[in-house]
Design a protein around this motif. Structure first.
Motif, PDB file in Angstrom:
ATOM      1  N   GLY A  52       9.454  36.883   7.555  1.00  9.37           N
ATOM      2  CA  GLY A  52       9.980  35.809   7.811  1.00  9.37           C
ATOM      3  C   GLY A  52      10.580  35.599   9.217  1.00  9.37           C
ATOM      4  N   GLY A  53      11.442  34.872   9.707  1.00 15.26           N
ATOM      5  CA  GLY A  53      11.835  34.596  11.236  1.00 15.26           C
ATOM      6  C   GLY A  53      12.015  33.065  11.296  1.00 15.26           C
ATOM      7  N   GLY A  54      12.084  32.654  12.247  1.00 13.97           N
ATOM      8  CA  GLY A  54      12.426  31.184  12.599  1.00 13.97           C
ATOM      9  C   GLY A  54      11.302  30.252  11.791  1.00 13.97           C
ATOM     10  N   SER A  55      11.463  29.176  11.486  1.00 15.69           N
ATOM     11  CA  SER A  55      10.535  27.938  10.955  1.00 15.69           C
ATOM     12  C   SER A  55       9.842  27.500  12.059  1.00 15.69           C
ATOM     13  N   GLY A  56       8.741  26.765  11.634  1.00 15.82           N
ATOM     14  CA  GLY A  56       7.914  26.082  12.650  1.00 15.82           C
ATOM     15  C   GLY A  56       6.657  26.919  13.137  1.00 15.82           C
ATOM     16  N   HIS A  57       6.540  27.834  12.391  1.00 18.04           N
ATOM     17  CA  HIS A  57       5.196  28.866  12.352  1.00 18.04           C
ATOM     18  C   HIS A  57       4.262  28.437  11.273  1.00 18.04           C
ATOM     19  N   GLU A  58       4.336  27.633  10.566  1.00 21.23           N
ATOM     20  CA  GLU A  58       3.760  27.495   9.054  1.00 21.23           C
ATOM     21  C   GLU A  58       2.279  27.247   9.252  1.00 21.23           C
ATOM     22  N   VAL A  78      14.154  25.935  12.889  1.00 19.34           N
ATOM     23  CA  VAL A  78      12.905  25.931  13.419  1.00 19.34           C
ATOM     24  C   VAL A  78      13.062  26.904  14.800  1.00 19.34           C
ATOM     25  N   PHE A  79      12.428  27.791  15.069  1.00 20.37           N
ATOM     26  CA  PHE A  79      12.500  28.795  15.961  1.00 20.37           C
ATOM     27  C   PHE A  79      13.956  29.575  16.160  1.00 20.37           C
ATOM     28  N   ALA A  80      14.527  29.648  15.159  1.00 19.83           N
ATOM     29  CA  ALA A  80      15.662  30.399  15.211  1.00 19.83           C
ATOM     30  C   ALA A  80      15.790  31.411  13.898  1.00 19.83           C
ATOM     31  N   SER A  81      16.012  32.767  14.128  1.00 19.24           N
ATOM     32  CA  SER A  81      15.625  33.641  13.015  1.00 19.24           C
ATOM     33  C   SER A  81      16.850  33.239  12.151  1.00 19.24           C
ATOM     34  N   PRO A  82      16.588  33.854  10.785  1.00 19.17           N
ATOM     35  CA  PRO A  82      17.569  33.540   9.551  1.00 19.17           C
ATOM     36  C   PRO A  82      18.567  34.664   9.909  1.00 19.17           C
ATOM     37  N   ASN A 106       8.479  40.581  16.734  1.00 17.96           N
ATOM     38  CA  ASN A 106       9.268  41.374  17.806  1.00 17.96           C
ATOM     39  C   ASN A 106       9.797  40.326  18.668  1.00 17.96           C
ATOM     40  N   TYR A 107      10.843  39.567  18.378  1.00 16.38           N
ATOM     41  CA  TYR A 107      11.796  38.752  18.975  1.00 16.38           C
ATOM     42  C   TYR A 107      13.224  39.214  18.783  1.00 16.38           C
ATOM     43  N   THR A 108      13.967  38.874  19.808  1.00 20.41           N
ATOM     44  CA  THR A 108      15.500  39.685  19.718  1.00 20.41           C
ATOM     45  C   THR A 108      16.273  38.969  18.534  1.00 20.41           C
ATOM     46  N   GLY A 109      16.182  37.930  18.093  1.00 19.04           N
ATOM     47  CA  GLY A 109      16.856  37.289  16.832  1.00 19.04           C
ATOM     48  C   GLY A 109      16.454  38.270  15.587  1.00 19.04           C
ATOM     49  N   ASP A 110      15.090  38.140  15.473  1.00 23.19           N
ATOM     50  CA  ASP A 110      14.659  38.801  14.130  1.00 23.19           C
ATOM     51  C   ASP A 110      14.936  40.329  14.283  1.00 23.19           C
ATOM     52  N   ASN A 111      15.062  40.943  15.375  1.00 21.34           N
ATOM     53  CA  ASN A 111      15.317  42.447  15.415  1.00 21.34           C
ATOM     54  C   ASN A 111      16.646  42.424  14.813  1.00 21.34           C
ATOM     55  N   LEU A 219       5.552  32.434  20.528  1.00 16.29           N
ATOM     56  CA  LEU A 219       5.186  31.282  19.242  1.00 16.29           C
ATOM     57  C   LEU A 219       6.351  30.158  19.274  1.00 16.29           C
ATOM     58  N   HIS A 220       7.215  30.543  20.284  1.00 15.66           N
ATOM     59  CA  HIS A 220       8.336  29.389  20.291  1.00 15.66           C
ATOM     60  C   HIS A 220       8.243  28.284  21.437  1.00 15.66           C
ATOM     61  N   ASN A 221       7.214  27.776  21.945  1.00 14.67           N
ATOM     62  CA  ASN A 221       7.378  27.179  22.954  1.00 14.67           C
ATOM     63  C   ASN A 221       7.541  27.512  24.185  1.00 14.67           C
ATOM     64  N   GLY A 465      22.618  31.460  13.464  1.00 17.16           N
ATOM     65  CA  GLY A 465      21.157  31.898  13.520  1.00 17.16           C
ATOM     66  C   GLY A 465      20.879  32.368  14.970  1.00 17.16           C
ATOM     67  N   GLY A 466      19.704  32.699  15.295  1.00 14.83           N
ATOM     68  CA  GLY A 466      19.022  32.953  16.651  1.00 14.83           C
ATOM     69  C   GLY A 466      19.531  34.151  17.059  1.00 14.83           C
ATOM     70  N   THR A 467      19.418  34.512  18.322  1.00 19.81           N
ATOM     71  CA  THR A 467      19.906  35.995  18.870  1.00 19.81           C
ATOM     72  C   THR A 467      21.457  35.725  19.226  1.00 19.81           C
ATOM     73  N   LEU A 468      21.678  34.611  19.615  1.00 21.01           N
ATOM     74  CA  LEU A 468      23.090  34.450  19.979  1.00 21.01           C
ATOM     75  C   LEU A 468      24.068  34.278  18.646  1.00 21.01           C
ATOM     76  N   GLY A 563      15.618  39.636  26.076  1.00 20.99           N
ATOM     77  CA  GLY A 563      15.745  38.250  25.455  1.00 20.99           C
ATOM     78  C   GLY A 563      14.441  37.406  25.844  1.00 20.99           C
ATOM     79  N   ARG A 564      14.457  36.325  25.345  1.00 20.03           N
ATOM     80  CA  ARG A 564      13.045  35.632  25.657  1.00 20.03           C
ATOM     81  C   ARG A 564      12.822  35.281  27.055  1.00 20.03           C
ATOM     82  N   ALA A 565      13.867  35.026  28.039  1.00 21.21           N
ATOM     83  CA  ALA A 565      13.929  34.909  29.290  1.00 21.21           C
ATOM     84  C   ALA A 565      12.827  35.939  30.007  1.00 21.21           C
TER      85      ALA A 565
HETATM   86  O1  LIG Z   1      11.016  31.711  15.231  1.00 23.03           O
HETATM   87  C1  LIG Z   1      11.959  32.565  15.670  1.00 23.03           C
HETATM   88  C2  LIG Z   1      11.766  34.136  15.606  1.00 23.03           C
HETATM   89  O2  LIG Z   1      11.293  34.139  14.344  1.00 23.03           O
HETATM   90  C3  LIG Z   1      13.078  34.586  15.858  1.00 23.03           C
HETATM   91  O3  LIG Z   1      13.320  34.531  17.306  1.00 23.03           O
HETATM   92  P1  LIG Z   1      14.665  34.345  17.890  1.00 23.03           P
HETATM   93  O4  LIG Z   1      15.922  34.248  16.897  1.00 23.03           O
HETATM   94  O5  LIG Z   1      14.937  35.600  18.671  1.00 23.03           O
HETATM   95  O6  LIG Z   1      14.348  33.136  18.528  1.00 23.03           O
END
Ligand SMILES: O=C[C@H](O)COP(=O)(O)O
Ligand SMILES: Nc1ncnc2c1ncn2[C@@H]1O[C@H](COP(=O)(O)OP(=O)(O)O)[C@@H](O)[C@H]1O
Length: 599
Positions: A52-58, A78-82, A106-111, A219-221, A465-468, A563-565
């Motif tokens: 799983g993870g953010g949507s938008g990767h379908e 979209v692009f934010a972890s659950p 391996n993105y921070t929010g999902d971790n 994966l997130h633009n 959602g998301g890292t924050l 983080g993503r930056a």
């Molecule tokens: O699509 C987003 C990723 O699954 C989660 O990444 P993020 O929460 O760090 O943006």
């Protein structure tokens, strides 16, 4: 990319899309309120695999749920972890006698969110719950990504396929975990795009200049690591294959390749390429691999893990020979059999057979695919110690802070578009709106700070959602713990700024166990830590807010370490401040406004 959409706003898009997906596929069921897609024929005698993870990767990864692949997939916005709560719901929906593996990008929010869900499961006594964190991108140099590791691209779908077949074949839990990690280690991927994608309803006119190509996107633009003039198809593919295969680059060469290694090739449509052009790209990749003496033993071409409507591709090479060296319980032949093993997901290409539909799923009514669940954690405990403060005052503070965050939302979005994936303003606005709704429903009305922080933690976890979102909910959970312990030892103490300083310091200690970010790493911690430290040492809210603001604004001068930056090019003097840090500055200033107005 086009910014024209049938659904103009992404807020209901994910929910509607999941309903459509499940209705059109008899093997799937959905928990609509928690955006969990799961196998309607779930088998608890096998190891469960949840991705799983953010949507938008379908189609990734909801499209990979099915026997022989994933047991469930959890979708964020979209692009934010659950949230961790969503992940826990998925775990409860596909329980296993053998164990659960959370396969994550391996993105921070999902971790943070999936990691929290695993901790929650372990503290509830569940055994055999492990994370397999997939990072296969080769674009970010080792020195820049040293705190975060490689980020994830389409390689995750190879982990899902092989582990899915392995679970069906009853490979043991520990071996499956080791196998998943080895596949990640020995996969090298690179993404390139002709333009950025567009998220319906999200602002930002964000394009790659005509005639140029970005290479090394996540994966997130996110902005690519390289931006080059389009060199033509042949030279472009050479550029990408060099990044994957060159063995003498100390900053990359993440995966070892030698003559005779058995490789799987996956060419992925990033979302906006025509099938016609994908065929030609695939042919060019094969011609060039052949000229390098590489004949892949399995080949996949199509949409696996995209970025909305991005016109671009990624190329992945998985070295099966290396995997067998790490995991001596499988041979290359075993791995090939797993690649070819049947499955019944929506999206895996026709390189493997399909399991037959069980009788009980034939002629299922559409509404029978949707499940609502009773959640135990919704019932908050009302017992325990209390710490009373003025309800009117705390509610005013929360309202002001939420309104101030909403006011800075466009700026946060603009900054996150430059240094992140553009969703930080939106996730903050969702959190702020969640708080305003909770206030209307009576949040804080009984004046008990213990209950206030408990509910606030849940509100932020549910809405952001998301890292924050993860960072703020862990911080609030820490504040709740600190306030409970303080209320137990001295229930009549005065509620002063200095008291909140002490609570904040304790909460920060808990947060620091979940993130390696500290002052100077260009994250929200650059604002949070000075705020807590100055508040605790001086008891002066204004000084604490000044320190918080100086920390947040000072991030313009910092190079991101987490983080993503981290993945975005070097600072060139005109980077914006870190959006997460500035979101907390807005909260702190909102608190100060009410506090000084009341004196
Ligand atoms: O699509 C987003 C990723 O699954 C989660 O990444 P993020 O929460 O760090 O943006
Ligand atoms: N490892 C980390 N620890 C603490 N804060 C982080 C970390 N990584 C990123 N952040 C913060 O998260 C903010 C981005 O939040 P958000 O937009 O929710 O992230 P994403 O969409 O990338 O998951 C950044 O501006 C930064 O302040």
């Amino acid at each position: 990319m086009t910014d024209r959409h049938i659904f103009p706003d992404h807020t209901t898009l994910v929910f509607r899309s999941l309903r459509g997906l499940v209705a059109s596929h008899p093997y799937l069921s959905l928990i609509p309120s928690l955006k969990v897609v799961y196998r309607a024929d779930h088998d608890s005698s096998k190891v469960s695999l949840i991705c799983g993870g953010g949507s938008g990767h379908e189609p990734g990864t909801v499209g990979h749920v099915g026997r022989g692949l994933l047991s469930a997939s959890v979708a964020g916005d979209v692009f934010a972890s659950p949230s961790a709560r969503q992940v826990r719901a998925a775990m409860n929906q596909v329980p296993s006698d053998k164990g659960i593996i959370l396969i994550i990008t391996n993105y921070t929010g999902d971790n943070l969110h999936f990691g929290l869900a695993r901790l929650m499961a372990q503290s509830a006594g569940e055994k055999n719950v492990e994370l397999v964190v997939v990072g296969d991108d080769v674009s970010v140099p080792r020195s820049r990504g040293k705190y975060v590791g490689r980020r994830c691209l389409a390689g995750i779908t190879l982990v899902c396929k092989i582990l899915g077949a392995g679970s069906e074949a009853d490979i043991g839990f520990e071996n499956l975990v080791a196998l998943g990690r080895a596949i990640s280690t020995h996969t090298a991927s690179i993404c390139c795009a002709l333009d950025h994608c567009h998220v319906p309803g999200r602002s930002g006119d964000w394009h790659i200049e005509s005639g140029r190509v970005e290479i090394g996107l996540g994966l997130h633009n996110e902005t690519g690591v390289f931006n080059i003039s389009h060199p033509g198809p042949q030279a472009l593919i050479t550029y990408l294959l060099d990044l994957i295969l060159k063995q003498d680059d100390p900053e990359r060469s993440y995966v070892k390749f030698k003559d005779g290694d058995q490789l799987v090739l996956l060419v992925n449509n990033q979302g906006g390429m025509s099938a016609l052009e994908m065929g030609a790209v695939f042919d060019e990749v094969l011609v060039q691999l052949e000229s390098r003496n590489i004949i892949p033993v399995r080949m996949l071409n199509g949409p696996f893990m995209g970025s909305m409507n991005m016109p671009g591709i990624s190329i992945s090479l998985l070295n099966l020979t290396n995997v067998t060296q790490d995991c001596n319980f499988v041979s290359v032949l075993d791995l090939l059999q797993m690649m070819d093993a049947p499955q019944n997901s929506v999206a895996w290409p026709a390189t493997s057979g399909i399991y037959p539909l069980p009788d009980y799923l034939k002629n299922r009514k559409r509404e029978d695919a949707f499940t609502e669940i009773e959640e135990q954690e919704k019932a908050f405990e009302f017992g325990g110690p209390k710490l009373l403060a003025s309800s009117d005052f705390t509610q005013k503070i929360l309202r002001q802070a939420a309104q101030d965050v909403l006011a800075v939302e466009p700026q946060l979005t603009r900054w996150d578009t430059i240094v992140g994936d553009g969703d930080c303003g939106e996730t903050c606005a969702l959190g702020a709106k969640g708080v305003l709704v909770a206030l209307e429903q009576g949040l804080g009305s009984d004046g008990d700070l213990v209950q206030l922080f408990r509910v606030l933690t849940q509100v932020i976890d549910d809405s952001m959602g998301g890292t924050l979102g993860a960072i703020f909910s862990i911080f609030l959970a820490g504040l709740t713990t600190a306030v409970i312990s303080s209320a137990s030892s001295s229930p009549d103490q005065p509620i002063t700024p200095e008291f909140f300083g002490r609570m904040t310091i304790q909460a920060l200690e808990i947060l620091k166990q979940r993130t390696a970010a500290r002052v100077g790493h260009r994250t929200v911690m650059d604002a949070l830590i000075p705020f807590g430290e100055i508040l605790a040492s001086t008891g002066d809210l204004r000084k604490a807010v000044d320190a918080c603001k100086a920390g947040g604004e000072g991030t313009v001068k910092l190079q991101a370490k987490l983080g993503r930056a981290t993945y975005v090019g070097q600072t060139n003097g005109d980077m914006p401040p870190d959006p997460g840090a500035m979101a907390f500055v807005a909260v702190a200033e909102g608190i100060l406004k009410v506090y000084t107005g009341s004196r």
